[in-house]
Design a protein around this motif. Structure first.
Motif, PDB file in Angstrom:
ATOM      1  N   ASN A   1       1.773 -10.270  -1.631  1.00 45.06           N
ATOM      2  CA  ASN A   1       0.583  -9.466  -1.916  1.00 45.06           C
ATOM      3  C   ASN A   1      -0.558  -9.757  -0.953  1.00 45.06           C
TER       4      ASN A   1
ATOM      5  N   ASP B   1      -2.097 -12.427  -0.238  1.00 48.53           N
ATOM      6  CA  ASP B   1      -3.118 -13.341  -0.752  1.00 48.53           C
ATOM      7  C   ASP B   1      -2.652 -14.775  -0.544  1.00 48.53           C
TER       8      ASP B   1
ATOM      9  N   ARG C   1      -8.976 -11.152   1.594  1.00 51.10           N
ATOM     10  CA  ARG C   1      -8.659 -12.176   0.599  1.00 51.10           C
ATOM     11  C   ARG C   1      -8.974 -13.589   1.071  1.00 51.10           C
TER      12      ARG C   1
ATOM     13  N   ARG D   1      -3.396  -2.302   8.166  1.00 47.00           N
ATOM     14  CA  ARG D   1      -3.722  -2.458   6.741  1.00 47.00           C
ATOM     15  C   ARG D   1      -3.348  -3.855   6.252  1.00 47.00           C
TER      16      ARG D   1
ATOM     17  N   LEU E   1     -12.749  -8.952  -2.140  1.00 44.85           N
ATOM     18  CA  LEU E   1     -11.470  -8.366  -1.711  1.00 44.85           C
ATOM     19  C   LEU E   1     -11.621  -7.068  -0.924  1.00 44.85           C
ATOM     20  N   GLU E   2     -12.805  -6.829  -0.361  1.00 43.94           N
ATOM     21  CA  GLU E   2     -13.023  -5.662   0.481  1.00 43.94           C
ATOM     22  C   GLU E   2     -13.712  -6.102   1.764  1.00 43.94           C
TER      23      GLU E   2
ATOM     24  N   GLY F   1       0.783  -1.221   0.000  1.00 42.71           N
ATOM     25  CA  GLY F   1       0.000   0.000   0.000  1.00 42.71           C
ATOM     26  C   GLY F   1       0.816   1.273   0.000  1.00 42.71           C
TER      27      GLY F   1
ATOM     28  N   GLU G   1      -5.967  -6.236   7.350  1.00 44.53           N
ATOM     29  CA  GLU G   1      -7.156  -6.016   6.537  1.00 44.53           C
ATOM     30  C   GLU G   1      -7.049  -6.727   5.199  1.00 44.53           C
ATOM     31  N   LEU G   2      -5.903  -6.617   4.547  1.00 42.11           N
ATOM     32  CA  LEU G   2      -5.713  -7.255   3.244  1.00 42.11           C
ATOM     33  C   LEU G   2      -5.821  -8.775   3.351  1.00 42.11           C
TER      34      LEU G   2
END
Length: 402
Positions: free
Chosen positions: A306, A308, A109, A101, A399-400, A65, A104-105
């Motif tokens: 990333n 994921d 995912r 953050r 993805l949110e 980010g 959160e990611l």
């Protein structure tokens, strides 16, 4: 009583089904096509699998980010640690914001269980631990987060580190970490005495980063096994990386794996390439709980990552040379249920390559809906159309966060 109804889902790619969830667990799985309760979530024919469990991620080591920073890390554990030490405070946003953050990611995912590492040393003291603790609090209710107090610079090389580790355990860390007892601290007995001593005192699990190769790694692993047996810490010890298991030939490896299985010592891998790729099938066939992690994410060590874990599952299959659907799906089972089993022995080890647990009546409703024709196709395509459930509640979609 909380309830959620899913319609038109395919558990592990099987027949189209409707699923009832009550009080955070799967209450019923039945053929699709019956009466649809009001407010039901349309699964759109997507796959239903257990949510991902990231068992090895440095929540305090990420630049995701932030503007791209050309990677100039020198390589090697100690050199990279010093490189990170020289730069992490200069990032564009504070550590708490980056850690929050990052978490959160992961959740967005498909991850709902996280073992997040918090570096503790004479330089950062508890600053990074406090940032990770704040991230856990910010996402309480969206994921189960363990914090590992992690001595990235060793326990013995700098003064005051064991005391800092103890303070972290006293104030919210769930796991006591260790790191290369021979290669970093050069004193495996004292290092592991501190690790297991604090773990026993505070009743927490142990997770040792073991990058040490070959004979050196086997020596350290033997010392960990000794302490696990002596302190009766069955099911409470994890070996992360465990590169020595990739370097040890079968005649010597088999009895080591048998000991790990006997003591229920789990293994966490980040799917490294080349000579450090663990023999995944041998580990799971031996009955060892194996989970998958993301490691550091685009940080001062490496430009990769990333957030994921579906991507990392692809990497796990790729580095193991998996081609057939059954073993690709096995990699997905490791990244989901396998990781959950590392968090707690209440989630049993995978029973062989064809085992697909986590979507039956009584299982926790930590689930993810994935787009894909089959589970193997989902690993290959890694599509963004995902819906994530934690404790029976939708927490993320496409993805949110919700």
């Amino acid at each position: 009583m909380s309830e959620l109804h899913l319609t038109g889902v395919r558990p592990w790619g099987g027949d189209l089904s409707d699923v009832d969830i009550k009080d955070g667990r799967i209450a019923a799985v039945r053929p699709a096509g019956g009466v649809v309760p009001e407010g039901a979530l349309d699964g759109e024919g997507r796959l239903l699998i257990p949510s991902f469990s990231d068992v090895h991620v440095h929540l305090d080591s990420t630049r995701l980010g932030l503007p791209w920073r050309p990677n100039d890390s020198p390589g090697g554990v100690w050199a990279n640690m010093l490189h990170d030490r020289a730069h992490w405070r200069d990032a564009e946003v504070p550590m708490t914001e980056r850690s929050t953050r990052m978490l959160e990611l992961l959740i967005a995912r498909g991850v709902t269980r996280v073992r997040g590492y918090a570096q503790i040393d004479a330089d950062c003291k508890l600053e990074r631990f406090e940032a990770v603790a704040a991230a856990r609090e910010a996402h309480a209710g969206r994921a189960d987060v363990e914090i590992m107090a992690f001595p990235q610079a060793g326990l013995l090389r700098e003064p005051g580190v064991p005391e800092l580790m103890e303070e972290a355990l006293r104030t919210g860390a769930n796991v006591m970490g260790g790191l290369d007892p021979c290669g970093v601290d050069g004193d495996p007995v004292r290092h592991l005495d501190v690790v297991f001593g604090l773990a026993e005192k505070y009743g927490v699990a142990v997770d040792v980063h073991l990058h040490e190769p070959g004979e050196l790694g086997l020596f350290s692993l033997g010392k960990i096994i000794e302490r696990t047996r002596a302190l009766d810490m069955h099911g409470k010890v994890t070996i992360s990386h465990a590169f020595t298991l990739a370097h040890t030939p079968a005649p010597r490896l088999d009895p080591v794996l048998a000991e790990l299985a006997e003591l229920d010592i789990s293994v966490a891998t980040v799917a490294p390439p080349g000579p450090n790729t663990l023999p995944l099938l041998k580990l799971t066939e031996a009955g060892i709980r194996v989970g998958l992690g993301d490691d550091g994410q685009r940080d001062y060590w490496s430009p990769y990552g990333n957030a994921d874990l579906l991507d990392r599952t692809w990497q796990l299959a790729f580095t193991n040379g998996f081609r057939n659907d059954e073993v690709v799906e096995h990699a997905l089972a490791v990244g989901t249920w396998g990781g959950a089993s590392v968090f707690s022995p209440e989630f049993r080890a995978l029973h062989g390559v064809g085992d697909r647990p986590g979507v039956a009546v009584g299982d926790p409703a930590d689930l993810v809906l994935l787009a894909g024709e089959t589970p193997a196709a989902a690993v290959m395509d890694r599509l963004p159309h995902r819906t994530v459930l934690h404790a029976g509640r939708v927490v993320a979609h496409d993805l949110e966060l919700v």
